[in-house]
Design a protein around this motif. Structure first.
Motif, short mmCIF file in Angstrom:
data_model
loop_
_atom_site.label_atom_id
_atom_site.label_comp_id
_atom_site.label_asym_id
_atom_site.label_seq_id
_atom_site.Cartn_x
_atom_site.Cartn_y
_atom_site.Cartn_z
N HIS A 40 3.48 -17.79 4.91
CA HIS A 40 3.06 -16.54 4.27
C HIS A 40 1.61 -16.63 3.81
CE1 HIS A 40 3.33 -12.63 2.52
NE2 HIS A 40 2.83 -13.10 1.40
N MET A 66 -1.29 -13.93 4.35
CA MET A 66 -2.12 -13.36 3.28
C MET A 66 -3.59 -13.37 3.68
SD MET A 66 -0.31 -12.36 0.63
CE MET A 66 -1.28 -12.53 -0.86
N ASN A 69 -4.04 -10.61 6.40
CA ASN A 69 -3.84 -9.27 5.86
C ASN A 69 -5.03 -8.82 5.02
OD1 ASN A 69 -1.33 -9.12 7.05
ND2 ASN A 69 -0.17 -9.48 5.18
N ALA A 70 -5.54 -9.73 4.19
CA ALA A 70 -6.72 -9.40 3.39
C ALA A 70 -7.93 -9.15 4.28
CB ALA A 70 -7.01 -10.51 2.39
N LYS A 91 2.02 -5.45 -4.57
CA LYS A 91 2.56 -6.66 -5.18
C LYS A 91 3.76 -7.10 -4.36
CE LYS A 91 3.65 -8.61 -9.71
NZ LYS A 91 3.69 -8.34 -11.16
N TRP A 106 -0.10 -1.44 1.72
CA TRP A 106 1.30 -1.79 2.01
C TRP A 106 1.60 -1.77 3.50
CZ3 TRP A 106 5.13 1.37 4.21
CH2 TRP A 106 4.76 2.71 4.43
N MET A 155 0.89 -4.93 5.32
CA MET A 155 1.96 -5.91 5.12
C MET A 155 3.15 -5.65 6.04
SD MET A 155 2.93 -8.61 3.43
CE MET A 155 4.09 -9.26 4.63
N ARG A 199 -3.95 -2.04 -2.71
CA ARG A 199 -3.26 -3.10 -3.45
C ARG A 199 -1.75 -2.94 -3.37
NH1 ARG A 199 -4.03 -3.17 -9.22
NH2 ARG A 199 -3.03 -5.21 -9.11
N TRP A 241 3.09 -12.70 -5.23
CA TRP A 241 1.75 -12.59 -4.67
C TRP A 241 1.11 -11.28 -5.11
CZ3 TRP A 241 0.72 -16.68 -1.14
CH2 TRP A 241 1.84 -17.39 -0.71
N GLU A 242 -0.13 -11.35 -5.56
CA GLU A 242 -0.94 -10.16 -5.81
C GLU A 242 -1.77 -9.93 -4.55
OE1 GLU A 242 -0.81 -8.23 -8.44
OE2 GLU A 242 0.48 -9.48 -9.70
N CYS A 243 -1.60 -8.79 -3.92
CA CYS A 243 -2.14 -8.56 -2.58
C CYS A 243 -3.24 -7.50 -2.60
CB CYS A 243 -1.03 -8.13 -1.63
SG CYS A 243 0.41 -9.22 -1.63
N GLU A 244 -4.39 -7.85 -2.08
CA GLU A 244 -5.51 -6.92 -2.03
C GLU A 244 -5.55 -6.25 -0.65
OE1 GLU A 244 -7.41 -6.12 -4.64
OE2 GLU A 244 -6.15 -7.48 -5.83
#
Length: 417
Positions: A352, A356, A359-360, A320, A206, A209, A318, A200-203
């Motif tokens: 998940h 996501m 979280n975004a 990962k 950390w 998350m 950001r 997952w690429e997360c914007e």
């Protein structure tokens, strides 16, 4: 190291918030999630001084197997050598600084190789990093192959997981995670195998998350139809504070416990999932055990598997993520194993994906000038413990082990009787 006035103010706000008792706890300052200077402080004073998890040994089964990872502008390769030792090497060629495994579709990020070869001028290295071949260097005066090798980072294998420590000064994992090891010993994680994985690429930051990972209050909302029916958020609780990791408990409902017992005895239908892990106590087999090994090693135990999330922070906004499921080798013996892989992979992806989205959305809200420091529920104790870790590390130390019963949950009730 000098700090700016802005950074000093943020660090003071973090320390002041972490000093509050749980019943008065508030969230971290919004700047800790969006400010690049604060992220740089975390990178240099937390991530590079503590242990970061990169891989599991099941990804590195044979000599020559490797995993390429980029972290904090360091191109890394985790590789099992011909001597069966696992190392974390730099991918930077000693010749002209070429990344020998560029992040490009033409270069695999995992696989097996006999040598590590730089594609630029074909310098080749053995799996221990020593220079093996370098054509047309015979006229370079004083050149000796033994003097030119891939750099190696300090690494350790703990319970089957490969960790790296950038500054080389962290306390050995065997000592740091001694109690952690004891708690997860029945799962024999070093013998487990990676069975399911999603990238997952997360914007988002950390901390968004790891906070979401460790508190299960959000089951009530985010996972209302996926996880909350079997592990209600209001029943979750956390152990008392420890210096190096957090442990939280997500008990199964009585209904699910009864279904698992009936399935195990053959008196009821098979519960979806993998073969149950032998040797677990009743409490261990009837909850999700949530762990956060500081700073960002996310690990979870269940009655039939373990779940590991590899988190690689990139910037303030950001990161990962690799989300995985690990199973015992015996699980593969079941005739329904392949079917379970599909259904449990879908389950992992579904819950998940819910995380996501929120979280975004949290990260987006933190960018707003109207974002405030909210109050925490008693169910968000792990979020408070993460704050206390950050404040302690900013001060050059670790949290103290708490000599008390948990604030909430069955052990708290037993202590009060």
């Amino acid at each position: 190291m000098s700090t700016s006035t802005k950074l000093e103010a943020i660090l003071k706000d973090v320390a002041d918030g972490a000093a509050l008792p749980l019943e008065r706890a508030v969230t971290l300052p919004r700047e800790t999630y969006i400010d690049e200077e604060f992220f740089a402080f975390e990178r240099d004073n937390i991530f590079k001084k503590d242990w970061m998890c990169l891989a599991h040994v099941s990804q590195l089964k044979t000599p020559g197997s490797f995993v390429a990872i980029d972290l904090f502008d360091e191109p890394l390769v985790v590789v099992r050598g011909h001597d069966d030792q696992i190392r974390v090497l730099s991918r930077v060629c000693a010749h002209r600084a070429m990344d020998i495994m560029p992040d490009d579709p033409s270069f695999p990020r995992e696989g097996e190789t006999r040598l590590l070869v730089c594609p630029y001028h074909k310098w080749s290295y053995d799996l221990d990093g020593s220079l093996r071949g370098c054509s047309q260097m015979h006229k370079a005066e004083g050149f000796e192959k033994k003097d030119w090798r891939l750099s190696e980072f300090r690494s350790e294998v703990w319970n089957g997981f490969v960790f790296v420590n950038f500054d080389g000064q962290a306390k050995p994992l065997a000592a740091q995670y001694e109690e952690f090891s004891r708690l997860i010993a029945p799962w024999n994680v070093a013998e487990m195998e990676l069975a399911i994985e999603f990238e997952w690429e997360c914007e988002f930051n950390w901390k968004v998350m790891v906070e979401n990972w460790m508190e299960s209050y959000h089951h009530i909302g985010t996972h209302a139809t996926t996880l909350n029916p079997s592990m209600p958020g209001e029943l979750t609780w956390a152990d008392a504070e420890r210096p190096y990791f957090i442990r939280a408990h997500l008990p199964y409902t009585d209904k699910l416990r009864a279904e698992l017992r009936a399935s195990a005895s053959g008196e009821g239908p098979k519960v979806p999932g993998f073969r149950a892990i032998k040797g677990l106590s009743e409490d261990q087999a009837n909850e999700w055990g949530l762990y956060l090994g500081f700073p960002c090693f996310m690990f979870l135990t269940t009655h039939d598997r373990a779940i590991w999330y590899r988190l690689l922070p990139i910037s303030a906004g950001r990161c990962k993520l690799l989300t995985t499921t690990l199973v015992a080798p015996s699980a593969k013996e079941d005739p329904d194993y392949e079917k379970a892989l599909v259904s449990e992979g879908e389950m992992l992806r579904n819950f998940h994906s819910e995380d996501m989205v929120v979280n975004a959305a949290v990260q987006n809200g933190l960018k707003s000038s109207r974002a405030v420091r909210g109050r925490l529920s008693h169910l968000e104790e792990p979020v408070w413990l993460i704050q206390r870790y950050l404040a302690a590390r900013a001060a050059g130390r670790y949290p103290e082990k708490a000599n008390r019963a948990p604030y909430h949950g069955p052990q708290a009730m037993q202590a009060a009787e």
